[in-house]
Write an enzyme that holds these catalytic residues in place. Structure first.
Site, PDB file in Angstrom:
ATOM      1  CD  GLN A 146     103.179 -65.286  27.574  1.00 60.13           C
ATOM      2  OE1 GLN A 146     102.599 -64.206  27.521  1.00 60.13           O
ATOM      3  NE2 GLN A 146     104.232 -65.478  28.330  1.00 60.13           N
TER       4      GLN A 146
ATOM      5  CG  HIS B 151     100.421 -68.108  30.349  1.00 62.11           C
ATOM      6  ND1 HIS B 151     100.156 -67.195  31.350  1.00 62.11           N
ATOM      7  CD2 HIS B 151     101.767 -68.071  30.188  1.00 62.11           C
ATOM      8  CE1 HIS B 151     101.274 -66.623  31.749  1.00 62.11           C
ATOM      9  NE2 HIS B 151     102.279 -67.143  31.065  1.00 62.11           N
TER      10      HIS B 151
ATOM     11  CG  ASP C 250     103.859 -66.082  36.157  1.00 55.82           C
ATOM     12  OD1 ASP C 250     104.551 -65.085  36.377  1.00 55.82           O
ATOM     13  OD2 ASP C 250     103.194 -66.252  35.113  1.00 55.82           O
TER      14      ASP C 250
ATOM     15  CD  GLU D 152     103.357 -61.685  38.985  1.00 53.23           C
ATOM     16  OE1 GLU D 152     103.773 -60.699  38.373  1.00 53.23           O
ATOM     17  OE2 GLU D 152     102.988 -62.732  38.411  1.00 53.23           O
TER      18      GLU D 152
HETATM   19  C1  GLC Z   1     104.299 -62.490  35.452  1.00 59.60           C
HETATM   20  C2  GLC Z   1     105.783 -62.388  35.251  1.00 59.60           C
HETATM   21  C3  GLC Z   1     106.064 -61.742  33.934  1.00 59.60           C
HETATM   22  C4  GLC Z   1     105.424 -62.555  32.830  1.00 59.60           C
HETATM   23  C5  GLC Z   1     103.945 -62.776  33.102  1.00 59.60           C
HETATM   24  C6  GLC Z   1     103.390 -63.838  32.208  1.00 59.60           C
HETATM   25  O1  GLC Z   1     103.714 -61.229  35.578  1.00 59.60           O
HETATM   26  O2  GLC Z   1     106.386 -61.707  36.324  1.00 59.60           O
HETATM   27  O3  GLC Z   1     107.443 -61.618  33.705  1.00 59.60           O
HETATM   28  O4  GLC Z   1     105.548 -61.865  31.612  1.00 59.60           O
HETATM   29  O5  GLC Z   1     103.705 -63.206  34.417  1.00 59.60           O
HETATM   30  O6  GLC Z   1     103.829 -65.101  32.602  1.00 59.60           O
END
Ligand code: GLC
Ligand code: CA
Length: 546
Positions: A167, A102, A199, A241
């Site tokens: 976002q 995003h 991310d 992640e």
């Molecule tokens: C991931 C990040 C977090 C953020 C989200 C949106 O989970 O670790 O901090 O708010 O992505 O980008």
């Protein structure tokens, strides 16, 4: 030596909170440069920077308005290249956050897309003319954000967002968006970064329109990102992640001829939650179970272990009973909890500041299969500020000293990006780098020692891990076996001292040797009678070849 990422120590930090060099109250790149020597002495090998791009910072910088430069509050591209130069001199690598699920709604792409249906950027986002049936489903921030589609009055259409409404999700189905992602990657690699944290990877590959019958998730995007990275810089790393179920995890690594074809590293979320449960219950069982179940990874693929990160402790993959136990132990007040699944605290206060227990917990992390990731401030045992909203509670300025503003900045207190923690047992007059640096018994000194010891144990990062039967439910006993040898680890999760008896044949013909421990247990090691203090831990080399 195996590949660098398998034996490095990653230190994650938010530039805005670390060190302010120009006195405007906001941490910056020159400030970080001035602290590289500190990180080098600590024993860190890689620094992962939370987003450093221009951003309204409504989500810690994860809401980006320009992917090709630095937030001017942090400095210039010149400062960034200087950071890379200085880090190189010290043998430190820099990784960036790649946040391309995003953008910020303030990004010029979104501003153009919403203003004009014929904008070349219109299809860079995900729109619906009518109210989508899944409008109220699937937010990443339950309790705070309600919908995943928001009506935009300018566009007179609904746009999709998995995270906050500011976002908007990029339309990663669009080849132009993909091309842009590869361009962003190529740009930062060319400047010299060592890799990226990807991310929100599961959201990046999920269907943009859940009603559409296409082949999802589209892991091909991860493959293409990997190809772009590896072509541009052969030794660059991708760390994703992806807090997903066991069955899906391997998909993020991908596999071809025994090697990962997508991401080289994944955060070990499952292990993190098991460790939290084990600490809460003072029972090694949950960690034992997860270690036993960890899938075999493709060659060179690696876990990234962590205890805390910049987000809440996410307990979403525990059962309800398990989660309640962790909440009861570490987040007893409703205000300590977040998004119906997590705890917005630092580890030191979660463990009631108990040094023995903290060291045991970090020792446990540092001996788990994978590459350890640490969060700034955890090496001195910083606390949280629950008066701050959501995850801001754990995003406070680094506590360098007991002087004004914790030595973080010389600005007036009201100018600071966030107030440093001043009062109580975790306030900067008590918890700071300057005092701990001088104290041979401080947590900081402990971290320096253990991180350096870990450098002698390449088998932790690259070897085979095996759980042994300790005969005691609250003691985890495991070994790591690598090319150079085999090391044994014992961790007592309970406050009561105990005694473990292991098979003396574990060491073969070699004489076991103590490498690290919570206390002086004497020189010789008798495997049939190993003492452990309450919350004690021991690292014992069983055997080493040359
Ligand atoms: C991931 C990040 C977090 C953020 C989200 C949106 O989970 O670790 O901090 O708010 O992505 O980008
Ligand atoms: Ca500054």
């Amino acid at each position: 030596m195996e590949r660098w990422y398998r034996n490095t120590v990653i230190y994650s930090l938010d530039v805005s909170m670390f060190q302010d060099a120009n006195g405007d109250g906001i941490g910056d790149l020159p400030g970080l440069i001035s602290r590289l020597d500190y990180l080098s002495r600590l024993g860190v090998g890689t620094i992962w920077l939370n987003p450093i791009y221009p951003s309204p910072r409504l989500d810690g910088g994860y809401d980006i308005t320009d992917y090709y430069t630095i937030d001017p509050r942090f400095g210039s591209l010149g400062d960034f290249s200087e950071l890379l130069n200085q880090a190189d001199e010290l043998g430190l690598r820099i990784m960036l956050d790649l946040v391309v699920n995003h953008t910020s709604d303030q990004h010029p792409w979104f501003q153009s897309a919403r203003a004009d249906p014929d904008s070349p950027y219109r299809d860079w986002y995900v729109w619906s003319e009518t109210e989508p049936p899944d409008r109220w489903l699937g937010t990443a921030f339950p309790g705070v954000e309600k919908e995943t589609w928001t009506h935009d009055p300018v566009a007179d259409a609904w746009y999709r967002h998995r995270f906050y409404r500011w976002q908007p999700d990029l339309n990663t189905d669009n080849p132009e968006v993909r091309a842009e992602i590869y361009k962003i990657i190529g740009y930062w690699l060319r400047l010299g970064v060592a890799g990226f944290r990807i991310d929100a990877a599961p959201f990046l590959v999920e269907s943009r329109r859940p009603d559409e019958p296409t082949t999802w998730p589209d892991y091909g995007l991860l493959r293409q990102i990997r190809e772009t990275v590896s072509w541009r810089r052969a030794d660059a790393v991708l760390l994703a992640e992806a807090n997903v179920g066991d069955e899906e995890l391997l998909e993020y690594f991908g596999e071809g001829d025994g090697e990962p074809t997508r991401m080289m590293m994944l955060f070990a979320f499952r292990l993190n939650q098991a460790i939290m449960l084990a600490l809460a219950r003072e029972d090694a069982g949950p960690v034992r179970a997860v270690l036993d179940r960890l899938p075999d990874l493709p060659r060179h693929a690696q876990w990234a272990t962590f205890l805390r990160n910049h987000d809440e402790v996410d307990l979403g993959r525990l059962s309800d009973d398990e989660r309640e136990d962790v909440f009861a132990a570490f987040g007893p007040e409703p205000d300590m909890r977040l998004y119906d699944r997590g705890i917005r605290r630092r580890l030191a206060p979660m463990l009631a500041g108990d040094r023995r227990r903290l060291e045991m917990a970090y020792s446990l992390q540092l001996t788990m299969p994978g590459t350890p990731v640490l969060r700034y401030g955890d090496e001195i045992g910083m606390g949280e500020d629950l008066s701050r909203p959501e995850r801001e509670a754990i995003r406070t300025p680094m506590q360098w000293s007991h002087t004004d503003n914790a030595g973080f900045s010389r600005a007036e207190p009201e100018q600071l990006i966030a107030p440093p923690i001043g009062a109580g047992p975790y306030g900067y007059p008590k918890i700071n780098v300057t005092e701990q640096r001088l104290d041979p018994n401080s947590l900081l000194t402990w971290f320096e020692r253990i991180l350096h010891t870990r450098r002698e144990c390449e088998e932790i990062g690259t070897g085979e891990h095996q759980v042994l039967d300790s005969g005691q439910p609250h003691v985890l006993v495991h070994t790591a076996t690598g090319q150079r040898g085999r090391t044994l680890f014992l961790h007592n999760l309970s406050p009561d001292p105990c005694h473990c008896s292991l098979d003396p044949r574990l060491a073969g013909d070699s004489t076991p040797l103590g490498l690290a421990a919570d206390a002086d247990y004497g020189t010789g090691v008798d495997l049939t009678a190993i003492d452990l203090n309450g919350y004690g831990y021991r690292w014992i080399r069983l055997h080493r070849s040359f």
